[in-house]
Write a protein that holds these residues in place. Structure first.
Motif, short mmCIF file in Angstrom:
data_model
loop_
_atom_site.label_atom_id
_atom_site.label_comp_id
_atom_site.label_asym_id
_atom_site.label_seq_id
_atom_site.Cartn_x
_atom_site.Cartn_y
_atom_site.Cartn_z
N THR A 218 0.86 -1.18 0.00
CA THR A 218 0.00 0.00 0.00
C THR A 218 0.89 1.23 0.00
OG1 THR A 218 -0.05 0.12 2.41
CG2 THR A 218 -1.73 -1.25 1.34
N ALA A 219 0.25 2.39 -0.17
CA ALA A 219 1.03 3.63 -0.16
C ALA A 219 1.69 3.85 1.19
CB ALA A 219 0.13 4.81 -0.50
N GLU A 220 1.10 3.29 2.26
CA GLU A 220 1.66 3.44 3.58
C GLU A 220 2.82 2.47 3.84
OE1 GLU A 220 -2.04 5.12 3.00
OE2 GLU A 220 -1.63 2.95 3.02
N GLY A 221 2.99 1.51 2.94
CA GLY A 221 4.13 0.61 3.06
C GLY A 221 3.79 -0.78 3.55
N LYS A 222 2.51 -1.11 3.71
CA LYS A 222 2.14 -2.45 4.14
C LYS A 222 2.21 -3.41 2.97
CE LYS A 222 -1.58 -5.22 6.14
NZ LYS A 222 -2.98 -5.26 6.59
N ILE A 223 2.87 -4.56 3.19
CA ILE A 223 3.00 -5.56 2.14
C ILE A 223 1.73 -6.39 2.10
CG2 ILE A 223 4.31 -7.57 1.35
CD1 ILE A 223 6.74 -6.42 2.80
N GLU B 84 12.85 -1.79 6.96
CA GLU B 84 13.98 -0.90 6.71
C GLU B 84 14.74 -0.61 8.00
OE1 GLU B 84 14.65 3.07 4.03
OE2 GLU B 84 13.08 3.18 5.55
N ARG B 85 13.99 -0.39 9.10
CA ARG B 85 14.63 -0.11 10.40
C ARG B 85 15.42 -1.33 10.88
NH1 ARG B 85 9.67 2.62 11.38
NH2 ARG B 85 8.82 0.74 12.37
N GLN B 86 14.94 -2.53 10.51
CA GLN B 86 15.63 -3.74 10.92
C GLN B 86 16.81 -4.09 10.00
OE1 GLN B 86 12.60 -6.75 11.03
NE2 GLN B 86 11.54 -5.87 12.80
N GLY B 87 17.03 -3.27 8.98
CA GLY B 87 18.15 -3.49 8.07
C GLY B 87 17.91 -4.56 7.03
N ILE B 88 16.62 -4.96 6.88
CA ILE B 88 16.30 -5.99 5.88
C ILE B 88 16.16 -5.36 4.50
CG2 ILE B 88 14.61 -7.72 5.18
CD1 ILE B 88 14.06 -8.17 8.16
N PHE B 89 15.36 -4.27 4.40
CA PHE B 89 15.30 -3.49 3.17
C PHE B 89 16.21 -2.27 3.38
CE2 PHE B 89 10.70 -4.84 1.96
CZ PHE B 89 11.16 -6.12 1.70
N SER B 90 17.29 -2.21 2.68
CA SER B 90 18.23 -1.11 2.92
C SER B 90 18.61 -0.45 1.58
CB SER B 90 19.48 -1.64 3.61
OG SER B 90 20.39 -0.60 3.90
N PRO B 91 17.85 0.61 1.20
CA PRO B 91 16.67 1.18 1.84
C PRO B 91 15.40 0.61 1.24
CG PRO B 91 17.42 2.65 0.11
CD PRO B 91 18.36 1.47 0.09
N ALA B 92 14.25 0.99 1.79
CA ALA B 92 12.96 0.58 1.24
C ALA B 92 12.64 1.47 0.04
CB ALA B 92 11.87 0.71 2.30
N ILE B 93 11.99 0.87 -0.96
CA ILE B 93 11.74 1.63 -2.18
C ILE B 93 10.37 2.29 -2.20
CG2 ILE B 93 10.73 -0.24 -3.57
CD1 ILE B 93 12.48 0.80 -5.92
N THR B 94 9.40 1.73 -1.44
CA THR B 94 8.03 2.25 -1.48
C THR B 94 7.96 3.73 -1.14
OG1 THR B 94 7.05 0.09 -1.02
CG2 THR B 94 5.72 2.02 -0.50
N GLY C 167 1.91 -8.71 5.33
CA GLY C 167 1.38 -7.96 6.46
C GLY C 167 2.40 -7.07 7.14
N ARG C 168 3.68 -7.21 6.81
CA ARG C 168 4.71 -6.39 7.45
C ARG C 168 4.77 -5.03 6.78
NH1 ARG C 168 8.82 -9.73 9.57
NH2 ARG C 168 9.82 -7.81 10.33
N SER C 169 5.38 -4.08 7.46
CA SER C 169 5.60 -2.73 6.92
C SER C 169 7.02 -2.64 6.39
CB SER C 169 5.39 -1.67 8.00
OG SER C 169 5.87 -0.42 7.56
N VAL C 170 7.15 -2.06 5.19
CA VAL C 170 8.48 -1.91 4.63
C VAL C 170 9.32 -0.95 5.46
CG1 VAL C 170 7.71 -2.44 2.28
CG2 VAL C 170 7.75 -0.07 3.05
N LEU C 171 8.64 -0.02 6.18
CA LEU C 171 9.38 0.92 7.03
C LEU C 171 10.00 0.18 8.21
CD1 LEU C 171 6.85 3.91 6.99
CD2 LEU C 171 8.88 3.57 5.56
N GLU C 172 9.23 -0.77 8.76
CA GLU C 172 9.75 -1.59 9.85
C GLU C 172 10.92 -2.44 9.38
OE1 GLU C 172 8.39 -5.43 12.58
OE2 GLU C 172 6.94 -4.44 11.28
#
Length: 444
Positions: free
Chosen positions: A26-31, A58-68, A51-56
């Motif tokens: 979603t636009a808010e970053g929910k997968i 990103e903070r955990q270093g999994i998406f570095s950085p998030a693209i959404t 169900g996870r958030s790409v922002l979350e």
């Protein structure tokens, strides 16, 4: 509901029909949607992402950085490199899906590990190399089909010369063409000029042996009363015929003038090896390296049997048109012409064929129509009667005659090998064969 989504509902689910790494947020970053390959680059399963958030993440270093967030902010496609927890690099592309108010409602992203892209790049590089090779081969075969007026190119060595000519159209370098008198050097030089970007500019011929040393510099550089060859050839080609015949003093003048004249492309011809002349002290070293960037060799006609055979036919057909007479050469004469040394090459051959054509009182030109100096002795004649003879017997007879005639004409087996186009050991074997195994009748 956005009609561009891969599936019609927005429930969190795995899109099992897709074998690429695709994530929809979603636009808010929910997968909200993933494929079976999603998470593979990050050490997670697809269900770990739903169900996870790409922002979350990103903070955990999994998406570095998030693209959404970047796609939402820019409202256009974004391409970037992500670094995964394992240290891998992933190329990720994000595409916005807009609603009726042109706001970003969803983001579709898909990714490839850079190592995969490198494999693709290697494949594309290999494909490009193959295409380049195909172009070269196409150029080669185009070159094989290239027809040059008055230039016969049926033999392998002449085709190789034409291949070099075709390459030289791309460059503006000096060329030296080697070959005996009458092998076609002037025609080849003119062809190089006509195939180059200078084709619409002057082609100036300089007959080097005919210019006295005393006036050589004036002829090339000009005088107050007249322009020299260098000025006349500006923008075009300066063709130096038989440059190996220049004296050392004229060579010195030529080198000096060429050093200060860059407006003309230089093509030179030589009967003898300029390298050998230089090594023997008969040709200036500095002039040799000034001229000898590319070399093309035209072998003598006696070493080009395919060209010789073709030339006989070409000259005969021209004579038919010129004199409006339908004359032909009989087989015996044709085979005899193929054996002659032709030290004058094409010029000599053309002269002899025309003299024979004129002398012949019948429609079939035979041995007796040749000029006396070219007629074979009784031992050299190759009388042919094909009736009742098998092909192997005919070929063996012809080979024996050729070997015997060559033995009578040339001093060494090395000379025979060069003329016949076979190895010296082959000549020795054939001489032994035909001196120990008589064929019986000398005629067929």
């Amino acid at each position: 509901m956005n009609p561009l989504l891969l599936l019609s509902n927005q429930n969190e689910e795995i899109m099992k029909k897709h074998d690429e790494d695709i994530i929809i947020t979603t636009a808010e970053g929910k997968i909200i949607k993933v494929t079976p390959k999603s998470g593979e680059h990050y050490g997670l399963s697809p269900s770990d992402l739903l169900g996870r958030s790409v922002l979350e993440l990103e903070r955990q270093g999994i998406f570095s950085p998030a693209i959404t967030p970047q796609v939402v902010e820019k409202k256009k496609k974004v391409i970037m490199v992500q670094k995964t927890p394992s240290g891998q690099k992933v190329l990720i592309t994000g595409i916005p899906l807009l609603n009726d108010e042109f706001e970003v409602e969803h983001v579709i992203s898909y990714s490839y590990e850079l190592s995969e892209l490198m494999i693709m790049k290697e494949y594309l590089d290999e494909l490009e190399s193959q295409i380049s090779l195909a172009k070269e081969e196409l150029a080669y075969f185009r070159n094989r089909q290239m027809k040059i007026k008055d230039f016969i190119s049926e033999s392998p060595s002449t085709r190789q010369a034409l291949k070099t000519v075709y390459k030289m159209k791309q460059f503006d370098t000096p060329v030296v063409i080697y070959g005996e008198h009458g092998t076609g050097k002037s025609i080849l030089a003119k062809t190089i000029h006509n195939e180059s970007e200078r084709k619409d500019q002057p082609f100036i011929e300089v007959d080097c042996p005919s210019i006295p040393d005393a006036v050589f510099e004036d002829v090339l550089s000009g005088t107050e009363q007249s322009q020299g060859y260098l000025k006349l050839s500006s923008g075009g080609t300066l063709f130096l015929k038989e440059v190996d015949q220049l004296s050392r003093s004229s060579q010195s003048i030529l080198f000096k003038l060429l050093q200060h004249h860059e407006d003309s492309r230089v093509i030179a011809t030589s009967v003898h090896s300029l390298k050998e002349a230089m090594q023997n002290g008969n040709f200036r070293e500095d002039l040799f390296y000034r001229l000898h960037l590319v070399s093309i060799e035209l072998k003598p006609l006696r070493e080009r049997p395919e060209d010789l055979s073709k030339a006989i036919t070409v000259y005969l057909n021209k004579l038919k048109r010129t004199y409006s007479r339908n004359k032909n050469i009989d087989d015996t004469l044709f085979l005899h012409l193929l054996q002659l040394p032709w030290n004058g090459n094409f010029r000599e051959l053309k002269n002899v064929v025309e003299r024979s054509f004129i002398e012949s009182e019948r429609d079939t030109i035979g041995i007796h129509d040749l000029p006396p100096d070219y007629q074979p002795t009784k031992e050299e004649q190759m009388e042919i009667d094909l009736d009742g003879k098998t092909l192997p017997h005919i070929l063996e007879f012809v080979e024996k005659k050729v070997i015997t005639n060559a033995k009578n004409r040339y001093r060494t087996t090395t000379e025979m090998a060069a003329v016949l186009g076979i190895s010296q050991p082959s000549v020795v074997r054939k001489l032994k064969k035909y001196s120990t195994t008589p064929l019986g009748d000398d005629t067929l």
